[in-house]
Design a protein around this motif. Sequence first.
Motif, mmCIF file in Angstrom:
data_model
loop_
_atom_site.group_PDB
_atom_site.id
_atom_site.type_symbol
_atom_site.label_atom_id
_atom_site.label_comp_id
_atom_site.label_asym_id
_atom_site.label_seq_id
_atom_site.Cartn_x
_atom_site.Cartn_y
_atom_site.Cartn_z
ATOM 1 N N ILE A 82 6.728 66.555 18.443
ATOM 2 C CA ILE A 82 7.273 65.254 18.069
ATOM 3 C C ILE A 82 6.888 64.286 19.173
ATOM 4 O O ILE A 82 7.349 64.401 20.302
ATOM 5 C CB ILE A 82 8.801 65.312 17.902
ATOM 6 N N GLY A 83 5.997 63.369 18.863
ATOM 7 C CA GLY A 83 5.486 62.468 19.887
ATOM 8 C C GLY A 83 4.685 63.201 20.947
ATOM 9 O O GLY A 83 4.566 62.726 22.070
ATOM 10 N N GLY A 84 4.140 64.364 20.591
ATOM 11 C CA GLY A 84 3.402 65.182 21.545
ATOM 12 C C GLY A 84 4.276 66.139 22.319
ATOM 13 O O GLY A 84 3.833 66.749 23.292
ATOM 14 N N TYR A 85 5.513 66.317 21.889
ATOM 15 C CA TYR A 85 6.510 67.093 22.618
ATOM 16 C C TYR A 85 7.071 68.158 21.686
ATOM 17 O O TYR A 85 7.492 67.841 20.570
ATOM 18 C CB TYR A 85 7.614 66.132 23.064
ATOM 19 N N PRO A 86 7.073 69.429 22.071
ATOM 20 C CA PRO A 86 7.597 70.476 21.190
ATOM 21 C C PRO A 86 9.058 70.221 20.826
ATOM 22 O O PRO A 86 9.845 69.814 21.684
ATOM 23 C CB PRO A 86 7.467 71.749 22.042
ATOM 24 N N PRO A 219 -6.657 55.410 18.730
ATOM 25 C CA PRO A 219 -7.770 55.933 19.532
ATOM 26 C C PRO A 219 -7.577 57.410 19.867
ATOM 27 O O PRO A 219 -6.443 57.883 20.027
ATOM 28 C CB PRO A 219 -7.717 55.073 20.805
ATOM 29 N N ALA A 220 -8.681 58.103 19.974
ATOM 30 C CA ALA A 220 -8.630 59.532 20.290
ATOM 31 C C ALA A 220 -8.530 59.714 21.798
ATOM 32 O O ALA A 220 -9.500 60.087 22.476
ATOM 33 C CB ALA A 220 -9.869 60.233 19.738
ATOM 34 N N LEU A 221 -7.354 59.434 22.339
ATOM 35 C CA LEU A 221 -7.113 59.564 23.772
ATOM 36 C C LEU A 221 -6.285 60.819 24.033
ATOM 37 O O LEU A 221 -5.437 61.194 23.217
ATOM 38 C CB LEU A 221 -6.368 58.341 24.304
ATOM 39 N N PRO A 222 -6.486 61.465 25.173
ATOM 40 C CA PRO A 222 -5.740 62.700 25.480
ATOM 41 C C PRO A 222 -4.346 62.403 26.020
ATOM 42 O O PRO A 222 -3.944 62.880 27.074
ATOM 43 C CB PRO A 222 -6.620 63.367 26.543
ATOM 44 N N LEU A 223 -3.584 61.581 25.270
ATOM 45 C CA LEU A 223 -2.250 61.184 25.712
ATOM 46 C C LEU A 223 -1.261 61.430 24.580
ATOM 47 O O LEU A 223 -1.534 61.077 23.424
ATOM 48 C CB LEU A 223 -2.225 59.697 26.086
ATOM 49 N N PRO A 224 -0.094 61.994 24.885
ATOM 50 C CA PRO A 224 0.919 62.171 23.844
ATOM 51 C C PRO A 224 1.491 60.827 23.406
ATOM 52 O O PRO A 224 1.539 59.874 24.180
ATOM 53 C CB PRO A 224 1.981 63.032 24.538
ATOM 54 N N ASP A 225 1.945 60.763 22.157
ATOM 55 C CA ASP A 225 2.427 59.499 21.604
ATOM 56 C C ASP A 225 3.589 58.911 22.397
ATOM 57 O O ASP A 225 3.717 57.686 22.503
ATOM 58 C CB ASP A 225 2.868 59.694 20.150
#
Length: 382
Positions: A82-86, A219-225
């Motif tokens: 969720i937003g890049g977070y389990p 954008p395809a950035l390596p950052l969580p939402d």
Amino acid sequence: MNDVRESFPQPPATMSRRRVLGGVVAGTLGASATAAAVPIDLAVPARAQQPAPTGTHRIDLHAHFLPPDYRAALLEHGHLTIGGYPPPEWSPEAAIAFMDYYGIQAQALSVSDPGVSFLSGKEAADMARYCNTYAAGLFKSDPARFGAFAVLPMPDIPSAIEEAIYALDDLHLDGVILLSAYDGVYLGDPRFEPLMIALEQRRAYVFVHPAAIPGTAKPALPLPDFLEEFTFDTTRAATMMMLTGVTQRYPNIRFQLAHAGGTLPFLSWRVGVASETVVGQMWPQGWPKPSLLDTAGQISNFYYDTALSGSAAAMSSVLAVTARDHIVFGSDWPFSAMTLPQSGTHDPAPGLSDIFDTDQRLEVERLNPLRQLPRLAQAVGG
């Protein structure tokens, strides 16, 4: 950290969110003073950190819960982050342990992104009813520790209205939570008007929480939402509600913007100045044309929470566009577990003392939230 702290849910992570977040808020200090709704001296950080209030006094208006069936449904439908977070583990007992440790008297619980919108039809309506009934049971059995904001089966507007009426009128929940957008349609869109009318009639408190952007739309950035995109989406929702007139047509709805309003305080002047540019000349017919003065007034009417924003930089930006009585405390727990102080302090947001003195922190962390939620205020004796 002592054993109580270690009992909180600790989702796996390869790096500290606290370390990543440190650089994100640093750029928000220079919020425009042009659109300021309060004297500029209120936005000047304290020269030395002030003592935090003591005791179990805080009222948390940005706190999440994941009832068992809801969390299981998320995982079953492939929502592994969720937003890049389990999705963290959650229980009432863990929530109370967290509150006790960090001096929080009560939490107004809400379901985070994606709400129940990963389901549809009857499944979504049933899951919303399950979450809201679960929350109502918590504050009925422990009224001084829990409140709740109702999740609605959006974007099914008739079903959402039915659930809002039931949650507010029958379950007596403290408000509702709406995501910034549903299927790419942002709050402020005319499709949501019937729901806004129902919420206006009930003078509802509405917590606006960001939603994840589809991977094909960012954008395809390596950052969580949660790091950046969430703040941008809150800004989009607030801007659209202002520019389509929602915040003017429904003055009795009190909107709380997550994470210090995203980037809205910093962009306040840019949003209003649109009317002075070619953008204003091409504004869609039937929409209120933005103006600097009107936008400043509307921005000052939002409520802003401190979740993941407990710093002089973020709070100075908020204070440049609204008064202190429109700032409310939020922890973002359990999703914020990795960002909480690790030094043994019982202060969940020590950075607030860089901008607020002790009495001002008490106002932000307790008095302001209780003014907005009368049922919870009565329950906690505040």
